[in-house]
Write an enzyme that holds these catalytic residues in place. Structure first.
Site, PDB file in Angstrom:
ATOM      1  N   HIS A 264      78.810  24.631  18.129  1.00 28.52           N
ATOM      2  CA  HIS A 264      77.808  24.866  17.081  1.00 28.52           C
ATOM      3  C   HIS A 264      77.922  23.821  15.975  1.00 28.52           C
ATOM      4  O   HIS A 264      78.360  24.102  14.859  1.00 28.52           O
ATOM      5  CB  HIS A 264      77.951  26.284  16.514  1.00 28.52           C
ATOM      6  CG  HIS A 264      77.468  27.354  17.440  1.00 28.52           C
ATOM      7  ND1 HIS A 264      78.319  28.128  18.204  1.00 28.52           N
ATOM      8  CD2 HIS A 264      76.213  27.772  17.749  1.00 28.52           C
ATOM      9  CE1 HIS A 264      77.607  28.979  18.928  1.00 28.52           C
ATOM     10  NE2 HIS A 264      76.325  28.785  18.680  1.00 28.52           N
TER      11      HIS A 264
ATOM     12  N   HIS B 136      68.560  26.294  12.440  1.00 31.75           N
ATOM     13  CA  HIS B 136      68.827  27.616  13.011  1.00 31.75           C
ATOM     14  C   HIS B 136      70.304  27.972  13.088  1.00 31.75           C
ATOM     15  O   HIS B 136      70.649  29.160  13.183  1.00 31.75           O
ATOM     16  CB  HIS B 136      68.194  27.724  14.412  1.00 31.75           C
ATOM     17  CG  HIS B 136      69.046  27.167  15.507  1.00 31.75           C
ATOM     18  ND1 HIS B 136      69.162  25.811  15.736  1.00 31.75           N
ATOM     19  CD2 HIS B 136      69.846  27.781  16.421  1.00 31.75           C
ATOM     20  CE1 HIS B 136      69.986  25.611  16.753  1.00 31.75           C
ATOM     21  NE2 HIS B 136      70.412  26.783  17.185  1.00 31.75           N
TER      22      HIS B 136
END
Length: 703
Positions: A434, A474
């Site tokens: 991530h 996001h």
């Protein structure tokens, strides 16, 4: 100490016409030491045919009671040097099973004060005296408690009976009505209980002739079903209990609990309330459906009405689109992924690095790579390498320029560059998965999907801009841990967002905070308030859609609202406008589905990229498991142990459970043959490794 006798007695208890069998009485003796008094009660239990246990300490007494749920407890209260009898009594009374238990304290002759916590038995080691005391308790309090429990089961059955039932006194004062009676009369039980039948409030549902019919039924002592026909004439139909209209299926305990405590559902079934709901000008679609079903029930046969009751029960749940896990629950990789995905003190960075050069002046090596960014096979890892882990700024400039984002937002390219730099700086490069490379990958997939004809024809320019911004932000400031980890750790974010969509809520909130914090990077500063609010809501909705607890809800809504109507139109050769043009709610479903697919598109990338992403996400999950073990937290995904995990198995489970159905639905809408071919090839790769018992990303010979 547990001494069981060979012979125990059962008793038959009658409650009106009911004949019940009571299991042998269980007695717990709590005596620190064996003496003539404990022996007296022991032999008394033996004579009475009771099951008897003996405990010597408060701890063993509580443990034994919670295991056996004794009807009678005899505790030694003659001396306090061994244990505090009142404290033991309080600990037992604090448990739920003690509600139906009688506690008897053995006291010495010298003890004269009153005992409030238990009954008193004056010290007497005679077996006959002990026996008489136990028998008296059995036929008194114990038998009464047993009858009360039996009555509770009767009322549970009456509550779920589909026939209208009331219980009145000899003077016809209502003492009990079941939900079916409430529905028939159109009033809640609080408005009925305590009133005489002649005092019932009048409504269209309980006219005088209907009340007369009810009274007649009561006097005859029979069970009747009362109908209202289309001409508003009441008629009665007698039924016997034997076989006729008997429900064939058993009742689920969970259903009983939820329905018996579901006060709103009773209110929904009240006819005056339904009339008010029908008159409302603001009405949710689900309310309209429930109203239609309620109306259909009124003149339906009993079997149909029962089926519609079940339909209403399902519609009133909040998880309309979430499947119940079946055999897939048995796969530890699947259940761990579901648990980890579906169920930190953060430092925010406002970058002061030098701004990247304009898109027209990027280094040749980067420009050459970006020439291929419209292809699905674009290699994001090569861009990550040449940009020194800053792919999001460069790809963002190129993609946003292609979709005219600056023109729509009325902002300069310098503002956009500054915004992209701030957002990328707040992704954690230390995360193996991530990080900003993942954000760039999702942005690339989103832009690719926006280029597909059917998607392009279904969305407006504002939708496109919102989708690109949502993809960019996001996962901003993602800590490299799942929502479940943050909730278990009691992190500040979990507390702030009430353990609900913790990370997704944080990503959107932080993105807007960072944007508004500095005018130099505020890409929204020049658009009017109406456009901003619409754009903001669309961005928030899409980012929240990436939260996996609502995965099946989003996919099933898309299938039912987009795929199925589209298939029906195609089969009928109907030339209609692109789906979504006239239906904003369908545009929302398309945008949610698009970003969801972009977010987890790794299994649909070319094999080498798919393998790289699989390694990165596995490493991040391994790191989380390591930290959970270090901190003594619940291990959310135990299969992701770096010493034992099979990466091929985890990928197979992920594809089977989350990916296949979703991409089948998205492909049916957007037409993505290349992606689906990659997905099939990659699945074969993982299956081959699994069949060869290989737990790594590749066969050793391929490394």
């Amino acid at each position: 100490k547990d001494r069981q006798r060979n012979q125990v007695s059962t008793a038959e208890v009658r409650i009106g016409p009911m004949r019940l069998t009571q299991d042998p009485i269980q007695v717990l003796l709590i005596f620190a030491k064996e003496d003539s008094q404990s022996d007296g009660f022991w032999w008394a239990c033996d004579r009475a045919g009771y099951r008897c246990n003996i405990a010597r300490t408060p701890e063993s007494a509580l443990e034994c009671f919670l295991d056996k749920h004794h009807e009678i407890i005899v505790i030694d209260h003659r001396q306090d040097q061994h244990f505090d009898a009142e404290a033991v009594c309080r600990s037992i009374r604090a448990t739920n099973p003690s509600e139906h238990t009688v506690i008897l304290a053995v006291v010495s002759h010298m003890l004269s004060f009153i005992l409030f916590l238990f009954q008193r038995f004056m010290e007497n080691s005679s077996i006959t005296a002990c026996y008489n005391e136990l028998i008296q308790i059995e036929h008194g309090e114990v038998r009464s408690q047993f009858k009360l429990r039996a009555c509770n089961s009767i009322f549970t059955a009456l509550d779920h009976c589909h026939e209208a039932i009331e219980i009145t006194s000899d003077d016809h004062v209502i003492q009990y009505v079941n939900p079916a009676f409430e529905r028939m009369m159109g009033y809640h039980k609080g408005e009925l209980i305590g009133k005489e039948l002649t005092e019932l409030p009048k409504s269209d549902q309980n006219r005088a002739d209907l009340l007369d019919t009810i009274n007649t039924c009561i006097k005859k002592g029979k069970i009747h079903k009362i109908h209202r026909d289309s001409g508003d004439k009441s008629q009665t139909e007698s039924h016997s209990f034997r076989y006729k209209n008997r429900r064939k299926e058993s009742i689920d305990v969970k259903s009983i609990t939820s329905r018996s405590s579901d006060a709103p559902s009773l209110q929904n079934r009240r006819y005056p309330s339904m009339a008010r709901i029908h008159s409302m000008t603001i009405e949710a679609p689900i309310t309209k459906v429930i109203n239609i079903i309620n109306a259909a029930q009124e003149n339906s046969p009993v079997t149909v009405a029962e089926a519609l009751d079940r339909v209403l029960e399902i519609l009133r749940t909040t998880e309309l689109y979430s499947p119940q896990l079946g055999t897939k629950d048995e796969d530890p990789h699947t259940s761990d992924l579901v648990g980890g995905l579906m169920t930190v003190n953060v430092k925010y960075v406002h970058s002061h690095l030098s701004l990247p050069i304009t898109i027209n002046d990027v280094p040749p090596c980067i420009a050459q790579l970006l020439d291929n960014e419209e292809s699905w096979d674009f290699n994001i890892f090569e861009l990550e390498a040449v940009t020194h882990k800053r792919p999001l700024v460069y790809l963002g400039l190129k993609v946003f320029a292609r979709f005219g984002v600056c023109e729509f937002l009325n902002c300069s390219e310098a503002t956009l560059r500054a915004w992209l730099q701030v957002i990328e700086a707040n992704y954690h490069s230390s995360n193996s998965y991530h990080n900003s490379t993942h954000a760039a990958d999702v942005l690339h997939a989103t832009a690719f999907f926006l280029g597909k004809e059917r998607v392009k024809g279904s969305l407006d320019h504002l939708d496109e801009v919102a989708a690109l911004i949502a993809a960019t932000v996001h996962d901003v400031d993602h800590p490299g841990r799942t929502n479940s980890f943050l909730c278990n750790a009691g992190s500040e974010l979990a507390v702030l967002y009430n353990d609900t969509a913790v990370l997704e809520s944080h990503h959107t909130a932080l993105a807007f905070q960072l944007t508004a914090k500095d005018n130099k990077c505020n890409i929204f500063k020049n658009i009017d308030r109406t456009h901003y609010r619409t754009l903001r809501q669309a961005i928030i909705d899409m980012v929240l859609a990436t939260e996996m607890t609502k995965h099946f809800e989003h996919v099933n809504k898309f299938v039912n609202s987009i795929n199925k109507p589209m298939a029906a139109e195609e089969s009928s050769d109907c030339e209609c406008n692109p789906i979504g043009k006239n239906f904003p709610e369908n545009q929302i479903l398309i945008k949610r589905m698009m970003i969801k697919c972009a977010d987890v598109a790794n299994p649909c990338r070319p094999l080498e990229m798919c393998i790289e992403w699989a390694g990165r996400i596995s490493e991040e999950y391994f790191a989380q498991t390591d930290e959970e073990k270090r901190q003594g937290l619940p291990v959310v995904m135990p299969v992701f142990d770096r010493n034992t995990c099979s990466i091929p198995k985890s990928q197979i489970s992920f594809i089977d459970y989350f990916i296949t159905d979703m991409f089948d639905a998205w492909d049916a809408f957007a037409h993505l043959p290349a992606l689906m071919q990659h997905l099939a090839d990659n699945y074969k790769h993982w299956k081959m490794l699994d069949e060869l018992k290989c737990k790594s990303l590749r066969l050793p010979s391929d490394s």
